[in-house]
Design an enzyme around this catalytic site. Sequence first.
Site, PDB file in Angstrom:
ATOM      1  N   GLU A  88      -7.075 -20.639 -17.055  1.00  0.00           N
ATOM      2  CA  GLU A  88      -7.387 -21.303 -16.075  1.00  0.00           C
ATOM      3  C   GLU A  88      -7.981 -22.690 -16.073  1.00  0.00           C
ATOM      4  O   GLU A  88      -9.395 -22.483 -16.709  1.00  0.00           O
ATOM      5  CB  GLU A  88      -8.087 -20.432 -15.035  1.00  0.00           C
TER       6      GLU A  88
ATOM      7  N   ASN B 167      -0.410   4.553   0.047  1.00  0.00           N
ATOM      8  CA  ASN B 167      -0.960   5.689   0.396  1.00  0.00           C
ATOM      9  C   ASN B 167      -1.821   5.478   1.874  1.00  0.00           C
ATOM     10  O   ASN B 167      -2.552   6.439   2.248  1.00  0.00           O
ATOM     11  CB  ASN B 167      -2.254   6.200  -0.700  1.00  0.00           C
TER      12      ASN B 167
ATOM     13  N   ASP C 297      -4.097   3.579   2.745  1.00  0.00           N
ATOM     14  CA  ASP C 297      -5.763   3.365   2.821  1.00  0.00           C
ATOM     15  C   ASP C 297      -5.764   1.882   3.374  1.00  0.00           C
ATOM     16  O   ASP C 297      -7.201   1.561   3.386  1.00  0.00           O
ATOM     17  CB  ASP C 297      -6.513   3.763   1.854  1.00  0.00           C
TER      18      ASP C 297
ATOM     19  N   ASP D  38      -1.537  -1.358  -4.023  1.00  0.00           N
ATOM     20  CA  ASP D  38      -2.117  -0.350  -5.024  1.00  0.00           C
ATOM     21  C   ASP D  38      -0.755  -0.363  -5.960  1.00  0.00           C
ATOM     22  O   ASP D  38       0.152  -0.981  -5.618  1.00  0.00           O
ATOM     23  CB  ASP D  38      -2.485   1.107  -4.793  1.00  0.00           C
TER      24      ASP D  38
ATOM     25  N   HIS E  11      -3.972 -17.513  -5.248  1.00  0.00           N
ATOM     26  CA  HIS E  11      -5.098 -16.737  -4.665  1.00  0.00           C
ATOM     27  C   HIS E  11      -6.384 -17.585  -4.303  1.00  0.00           C
ATOM     28  O   HIS E  11      -7.180 -17.023  -3.309  1.00  0.00           O
ATOM     29  CB  HIS E  11      -5.341 -15.606  -5.113  1.00  0.00           C
TER      30      HIS E  11
ATOM     31  N   ASP F  79       0.791  -1.123  -0.022  1.00  0.00           N
ATOM     32  CA  ASP F  79      -0.065  -0.015  -0.011  1.00  0.00           C
ATOM     33  C   ASP F  79       0.711   1.138  -0.072  1.00  0.00           C
ATOM     34  O   ASP F  79       1.889   1.497   0.778  1.00  0.00           O
ATOM     35  CB  ASP F  79      -0.948  -0.093   1.181  1.00  0.00           C
TER      36      ASP F  79
HETATM   37  C1  NOJ Z   1     -11.497 -17.831 -10.668  1.00  0.00           C
HETATM   38  C2  NOJ Z   1     -10.456 -16.915  -9.806  1.00  0.00           C
HETATM   39  O1  NOJ Z   1      -9.209 -17.426  -9.610  1.00  0.00           O
HETATM   40  C3  NOJ Z   1     -11.306 -16.765  -8.607  1.00  0.00           C
HETATM   41  O2  NOJ Z   1     -10.703 -16.024  -7.566  1.00  0.00           O
HETATM   42  C4  NOJ Z   1     -12.812 -16.054  -8.734  1.00  0.00           C
HETATM   43  O3  NOJ Z   1     -13.582 -16.009  -7.623  1.00  0.00           O
HETATM   44  C5  NOJ Z   1     -13.272 -17.054  -9.891  1.00  0.00           C
HETATM   45  N1  NOJ Z   1     -12.687 -17.208 -11.050  1.00  0.00           N
HETATM   46  C6  NOJ Z   1     -14.512 -16.253 -10.482  1.00  0.00           C
HETATM   47  O4  NOJ Z   1     -14.098 -15.221 -11.530  1.00  0.00           O
END
Ligand code: NOJ
Length: 618
Positions: A323, A92, A94, A98, A390, A90
């Site tokens: 993906e 700034n 908040d 960013d 993630h 970050d």
């Molecule tokens: C796959 C992404 O990696 C995930 O984080 C997201 O919630 C879903 N697609 C929906 O876009």
Amino acid sequence: MPHFFLRYSFCSPRWFLRAFATQRPWQAIGQVVLLGMLIGLASCGPSAKTEDKTAATTAAKLAATTSTAKKPDWWKETIVYQLYPRSFQDSNGDGVGDLKGITSRLDYLQRLGVGTVWLNPIYASPNDDNGYDISDYRQIMPEFGTIADFDALLAGMHQRGLKLVMDLVVNHSSDEHAWFKAARSSRTSPYRDYYYWWPAEKGTPPARYSTFDVKKNAWQYDSLTKSYYLHYFSKKQPDLNWNNPKLRQEVYRIMRFWADKGIDGFRMDAFQFVAKDPSFPPMAGLNEQNFANAYNHGPHLHDYLKELNREVLSKYNLMTVAEGAGRNPQEAMLFVDPARKELDMTYHFEGVGVGSGADTYKLNDLKQVFTKWDRAFAQKGWQAIDLGNHDQPRMVSKFGDDRPAFRAASAKLLNTFLLTMRGTPYCYNGDELGMTNSKFAGIADYRDVAARNGYALVQQQGGDIPAFMHGLARFGRDNSRTPFQWNGTANAGFTTGTPWLSVNPNYVAINEAAQAKDSSSVLNHFRRATALRQQRNVLVYGQYTLLDAANPHIWAYTRTLGGERVLVVLNFSSEPRRWVVPAELKPTGEPWLNNYPTLAPGPALALQPWQAVVLLLQ
Ligand code: NOJ
């Protein structure tokens, strides 16, 4: 999520099946949710001087890569670093990471020895699903900055020989996108067919499952036009209608907009789901366990990809990664067989899916999955190699041992694996430090839509909340989204404000500043491993051969390219283990890479807990 990751999990964790067989679905749901120059110096950390040399050589190689940017397969030789912008830095105060924050850390990225940065979505978004719900594909989320900040970031990356890959989320948009606002305003709106609608007078729409919806129902009733709209993810993520050529052209224009800015690629979110039969035939027995397969590979999917390639990709030097494409390697190959002119590489979910929903996993399951996928791509096509992202728990907490005694060694071993397999390594930010799953006190601490809505569902149904929370603690997506641990000061140096998601309390011990100074740290091991891969094509292209397949603790394999052959031996356990090198394999010289200071010589390797060695063979 909760079940998010099962959605992509094509293996069937026995635990999960048992849970479903013996309990009412909501009980199971609650629990499940919940997943050269290096020769000789690798064993003990390099001196500061040596490290400078390593970094300089790597930088030179990166620069060379940039100057040969027209080389079609640069993306096979690169190392991808996945960066979660909300949690990186970050600038700034908040509490939200960013773009300026990322720009301030570019020298760090360059020193890591990675070649490409994939940014999770940074576009304008109301953030129902942390940016995977886009309200304007040509604007930056105000919390992240401006287009000018983006331009500065991209220029800074290119100056350092780093490439940038953007997330392309076009299975769905946000319900706050202008297209959707117009589409929902009237049945005759020119944007109506950008989405899928089911008029109420036709009765209840055929059942479709939604992974993030509180009711798990993918149809949301909209009283304005007395119709239901489709959303495979949350109700704020309406699905875009790829049957509509106008919508497809909109997507191609968006892609050209970013390509013209000079980005280097796209990661295609949930693309395997974009194709749908607009008549919505019944899908019998659709549920949590099978919906990902049921939605995969709808009609015309590959026609769309070929069109996208013709219209956009063929005109730029862009890398594309899909993906979770395909229900199996054969289907995934359809995306990336070069002769088909669709995409470049794919990443599967079977690897990260091993052990999902369970408290332990079997190494042999992991070996079997990665070996099977490697075999399928041995002659053509290309794949990504990853153990976390993630949407998954931290790799060291899932596949390693995050107890203090073993965390560093096991994190180094996992990074050794990622960086010595065939395929492009995808390293998730923080894993280069061995960051671990976090400790959240209760549901109020979680931010993920999947966690929150999953909790609400279990609660409404009177389900087993403690079991749900146990699963969330192990597999919840917020585990890997906590702020990057830069140093031991307040909030780990991530922000001067209040972080949007609490910092993992172990930042005091696990942080970048401390590791940068320690030649034996996870971070410096990671740098040695990236430098090694950059220098040795055998680690990029070499044939992979699994050894001792049935060994439940050791993952050993060779990589062979031309006359060069290397042996990788990984002790996936918290115990010392002996491993006898097959007689025909003759290691020579010091290890190229070793996560311990020593390796006893001899035909039987005496491996320390989580020891990982890379040896050149005669
Ligand atoms: C796959 C992404 O990696 C995930 O984080 C997201 O919630 C879903 N697609 C929906 O876009």
